[in-house]
Design a protein around this motif. Structure first.
Motif, mmCIF file in Angstrom:
data_model
loop_
_atom_site.group_PDB
_atom_site.id
_atom_site.type_symbol
_atom_site.label_atom_id
_atom_site.label_comp_id
_atom_site.label_asym_id
_atom_site.label_seq_id
_atom_site.Cartn_x
_atom_site.Cartn_y
_atom_site.Cartn_z
ATOM 1 N N LYS A 89 61.734 38.540 74.663
ATOM 2 C CA LYS A 89 62.197 39.923 74.859
ATOM 3 C C LYS A 89 61.270 40.854 73.854
ATOM 4 C CE LYS A 89 65.050 41.342 71.581
ATOM 5 N NZ LYS A 89 64.474 41.004 70.067
ATOM 6 N N LYS A 100 69.068 28.329 68.094
ATOM 7 C CA LYS A 100 69.588 28.221 66.483
ATOM 8 C C LYS A 100 70.708 27.013 66.528
ATOM 9 C CE LYS A 100 69.398 33.067 65.084
ATOM 10 N NZ LYS A 100 68.633 33.136 63.927
ATOM 11 N N GLU A 144 72.959 42.489 59.690
ATOM 12 C CA GLU A 144 71.570 42.577 59.196
ATOM 13 C C GLU A 144 71.687 43.372 57.921
ATOM 14 O OE1 GLU A 144 68.127 41.313 61.802
ATOM 15 O OE2 GLU A 144 68.974 42.936 62.623
ATOM 16 N N ARG A 167 58.965 47.868 61.919
ATOM 17 C CA ARG A 167 58.777 47.832 62.995
ATOM 18 C C ARG A 167 59.297 48.964 64.018
ATOM 19 N NH1 ARG A 167 62.854 44.279 64.485
ATOM 20 N NH2 ARG A 167 61.977 43.776 66.469
ATOM 21 N N TYR A 184 58.623 50.203 67.526
ATOM 22 C CA TYR A 184 59.256 49.411 68.810
ATOM 23 C C TYR A 184 60.741 49.817 68.583
ATOM 24 C CZ TYR A 184 62.481 45.953 69.878
ATOM 25 O OH TYR A 184 63.568 45.361 70.542
ATOM 26 N N ASP A 211 68.055 46.067 71.508
ATOM 27 C CA ASP A 211 67.429 44.807 70.713
ATOM 28 C C ASP A 211 68.141 43.695 70.760
ATOM 29 O OD1 ASP A 211 65.086 44.242 68.862
ATOM 30 O OD2 ASP A 211 66.489 44.565 67.340
ATOM 31 N N MET A 212 69.490 43.847 70.409
ATOM 32 C CA MET A 212 70.356 42.715 70.047
ATOM 33 C C MET A 212 71.435 42.459 70.900
ATOM 34 S SD MET A 212 69.300 41.718 67.150
ATOM 35 C CE MET A 212 70.353 40.749 66.489
ATOM 36 N N LYS A 262 72.003 47.287 61.798
ATOM 37 C CA LYS A 262 70.971 46.949 60.566
ATOM 38 C C LYS A 262 71.763 47.764 59.494
ATOM 39 C CE LYS A 262 67.242 46.034 63.406
ATOM 40 N NZ LYS A 262 66.818 44.606 63.309
ATOM 41 N N ARG A 272 74.018 39.814 55.286
ATOM 42 C CA ARG A 272 73.406 39.262 56.506
ATOM 43 C C ARG A 272 74.367 38.064 56.937
ATOM 44 N NH1 ARG A 272 69.525 34.927 57.423
ATOM 45 N NH2 ARG A 272 68.507 35.233 59.766
ATOM 46 N N GLN A 331 74.617 32.184 60.620
ATOM 47 C CA GLN A 331 74.038 32.197 59.454
ATOM 48 C C GLN A 331 74.541 33.320 58.576
ATOM 49 O OE1 GLN A 331 70.578 33.335 61.756
ATOM 50 N NE2 GLN A 331 70.838 35.569 61.855
HETATM 51 C C1 BG6 Z 1 65.088 39.876 66.890
HETATM 52 C C2 BG6 Z 1 65.326 41.476 66.826
HETATM 53 O O1 BG6 Z 1 65.214 39.895 68.346
HETATM 54 O O2 BG6 Z 1 66.184 39.408 66.223
HETATM 55 C C3 BG6 Z 1 65.259 41.875 65.447
HETATM 56 O O3 BG6 Z 1 64.275 42.073 67.580
HETATM 57 C C4 BG6 Z 1 66.335 41.121 64.474
HETATM 58 O O4 BG6 Z 1 65.536 43.426 65.244
HETATM 59 C C5 BG6 Z 1 66.160 39.561 64.871
HETATM 60 O O5 BG6 Z 1 66.258 41.320 63.192
HETATM 61 C C6 BG6 Z 1 67.045 38.802 64.038
HETATM 62 O O6 BG6 Z 1 66.840 37.586 64.263
HETATM 63 P P1 BG6 Z 1 67.497 36.592 63.149
HETATM 64 O O7 BG6 Z 1 67.137 35.204 63.625
HETATM 65 O O8 BG6 Z 1 66.793 37.132 61.945
HETATM 66 O O9 BG6 Z 1 69.153 36.761 62.988
#
Ligand code: BG6
Length: 489
Positions: free
Chosen positions: A148, A182, A216, A223, A226, A235-236, A338, A343, A376
């Motif tokens: 993606k 994951k 997060e 970034r 983007y 994005d998510m 975000k 997290r 996570q």
């Molecule tokens: C990505 C997003 O696909 O996944 C990011 O573009 C995001 O913005 C990331 O931070 C999160 O991935 P993970 O594995 O750290 O949860």
């Protein structure tokens, strides 16, 4: 406990964008781990490609640094590093021009190994690279890996998929959603389909609602360019969160064969209740973080990081339903953002209350069961049950978790999603990769939300960095007399 490692077949892996962020932070460390664990045969080779004019030696130096920075010290051994680096070569290629393609094709011409082309580049380059791979003859036998963003709308996703599809049949296209790699996400399938306990209860008769949170603490860091064109929904939510929802909600597939699983996921996406523009206003909350605090101290707001005005959301929460027999009437609350306080990614399956209590009110409230799958950090599964508080003093009830932490139960390193996914490409196993129709169905559902926002001329709601998003997100779930799972922070 040491897991048995079965070596994969010999392969040539060509990584386009080999000096970029994803390759350095994720792909090289993941490949190193698989090699160090003995999964790569001697003949496996990795060819770095990018526009930069580098020697193979200089590329190996970059890879050495990537391992030093992104692999834990205890997993770095001189022998394993030397063996891994010896697999690497580098080929400068101008992916939109002519230079380098013939050399690349010539270096692979004599090989009978499995050929994989990983396009670790922006989606605008997927089409041009696939065209060149076609022209130089490599596409005829290669598997192609893309990631993606696959489009920013249904139409653009179709265009990207068409560009790839001109040279690669679907059976050789691997669309990565790294959430599917994951460990805990795969455990969701183990939990549902390797246990008799949950499946009979896995429906609207027994489940009150489901929550999926991917939070997060980071901002947009380097970034912003983007991210500002994407936002949290693209994005998510369009990918990672909808894929998680599919795994929670799908019917049991007849096997783990790629299409058996993907057929079931597709049906879930197709059954998601479409949101009208009015419903978007009621059931979708979008937010953008302002200045605030994170664990490391004061942080700037999104607009300040970006340096200009923007209506892009950094948070989204929504309520949806799946219109089928299994799930009718069960709300799914999804949220991601975000600069939240922790997290934390988790799926909460909240069961319905008991139908009748035999206890006195002095026993305290009877809270309903919950199954919490933590992706996570601290991967694990908790099943919240009511028990009697120990000791004298009558019958007092309390809800406690039956707690399985993977770190405590299995004393092994938790592999990164890319390790699993890269080896699955070599094995030719597409189960954990998104099929074209899934990606497009997800866009079809998300698009009215984007349209409603575009037409509404309303800014996202502000939230202070370091909080759980706009208060409207709390109101969204409280309106239904429910609340976000409390064990959050
Ligand atoms: C990505 C997003 O696909 O996944 C990011 O573009 C995001 O913005 C990331 O931070 C999160 O991935 P993970 O594995 O750290 O949860």
């Amino acid at each position: 406990m040491v897991a048995q490692v079965i070596a994969v077949e010999p392969f040539d892996l060509v990584v386009f964008g080999a000096t970029g962020d994803l390759a350095i932070r994720k792909l090289i460390p993941a490949l190193y781990h698989r090699d160090a664990d003995g999964q790569m045969p001697l003949e496996a080779s990795i060819i770095g490609v990018s526009r930069r004019k580098l020697s193979s030696e200089a590329f190996r130096d970059l890879a050495r640094q990537a391992i030093a920075e992104h692999v834990s010290a205890q997993d770095q051994t001189a022998d394993a590093i030397a063996r891994f680096l010896a697999r690497l070569t580098y080929q400068p290629v101008d992916v939109t021009g002519e230079a380098g393609w013939q050399d690349l094709a010539a270096s692979l011409a004599a090989s009978t190994r499995i050929l994989i082309c990983y396009l670790s580049v922006g989606p605008d380059l997927f089409g041009p690279i696939c065209d060149r791979l076609g022209a130089c003859g490599l596409a005829a036998r290669a598997r192609v890996v893309v990631e993606k963003p696959i489009g920013t709308s249904l139409a653009s996703a179709r265009a990207v998929n068409d560009a790839i599809g001109r040279h690669f049949p679907e059976s050789r296209v691997y669309r990565i959603d790294h959430y599917l790699g994951k460990e805990t996400v795969q455990n969701l399938m183990a939990l549902r389909f390797a246990n008799a306990l949950f499946e009979p209860l896995w429906n609207a008769a027994h489940i009150d609602h489901v929550q999926i949170t991917v939070a997060e603490t980071l901002g947009v860091e380097g970034r912003a360019g983007y991210y500002d064109t994407a936002g949290a929904l693209r994005d998510m939510l369009q990918n990672h969160i909808l894929q998680l929802l599919c795994l929670v909600a799908m019917e049991p597939p007849t096997s783990l064969a790629a299409d058996a699983v993907r057929d079931e996921k597709l049906k879930v996406l197709q059954a998601l209740q479409p949101l009208s523009h009015d419903q978007v206003r009621q059931s979708v909350v979008r937010g953008q973080y302002g200045p605030g605090a994170s664990a490391s101290g004061a942080v700037r707001g999104y607009l300040d990081e970006l340096g200009h005005a923007s209506g892009t959301e950094t948070f989204v929460a929504l309520r949806t339903e799946i219109a089928n027999w299994r799930w009718a009437g069960v709300p799914f609350y999804l949220r991601t953002g975000k600069r939240l306080p922790a997290r934390l990614s988790e799926i909460v399956v909240a069961f319905r209350p008991i139908p009748h209590s035999v206890f006195d009110t002095s026993a305290g409230p009877i809270r309903s069961n919950r199954l919490v799958i933590r992706l996570q950090p601290d991967e694990g599964v908790k099943l919240f049950l009511m028990i009697k508080d120990p000791g004298p003093g009558g019958m007092r009830l309390r809800r406690v978790p039956l707690d399985m932490s993977f770190a405590e139960t299995f004393a092994v390193r938790n592999p990164d999603a890319y390790e699993r996914l890269l080896m699955d490409v070599v094995r030719g196993n597409q189960t954990l990769f998104m099929r074209r129709d899934e990606v497009e169905a997800a866009w079809r559902w998300v698009e009215p939300i984007l349209e409603a926002w575009a037409g509404a001329d309303e800014a996202p709601r502000a939230y202070t960095a370091g909080t759980w998003g706009p208060t409207a997100s709390v109101a969204l779930i409280e309106r239904d007399k429910r609340s976000w799972h409390e064990e959050m922070a």
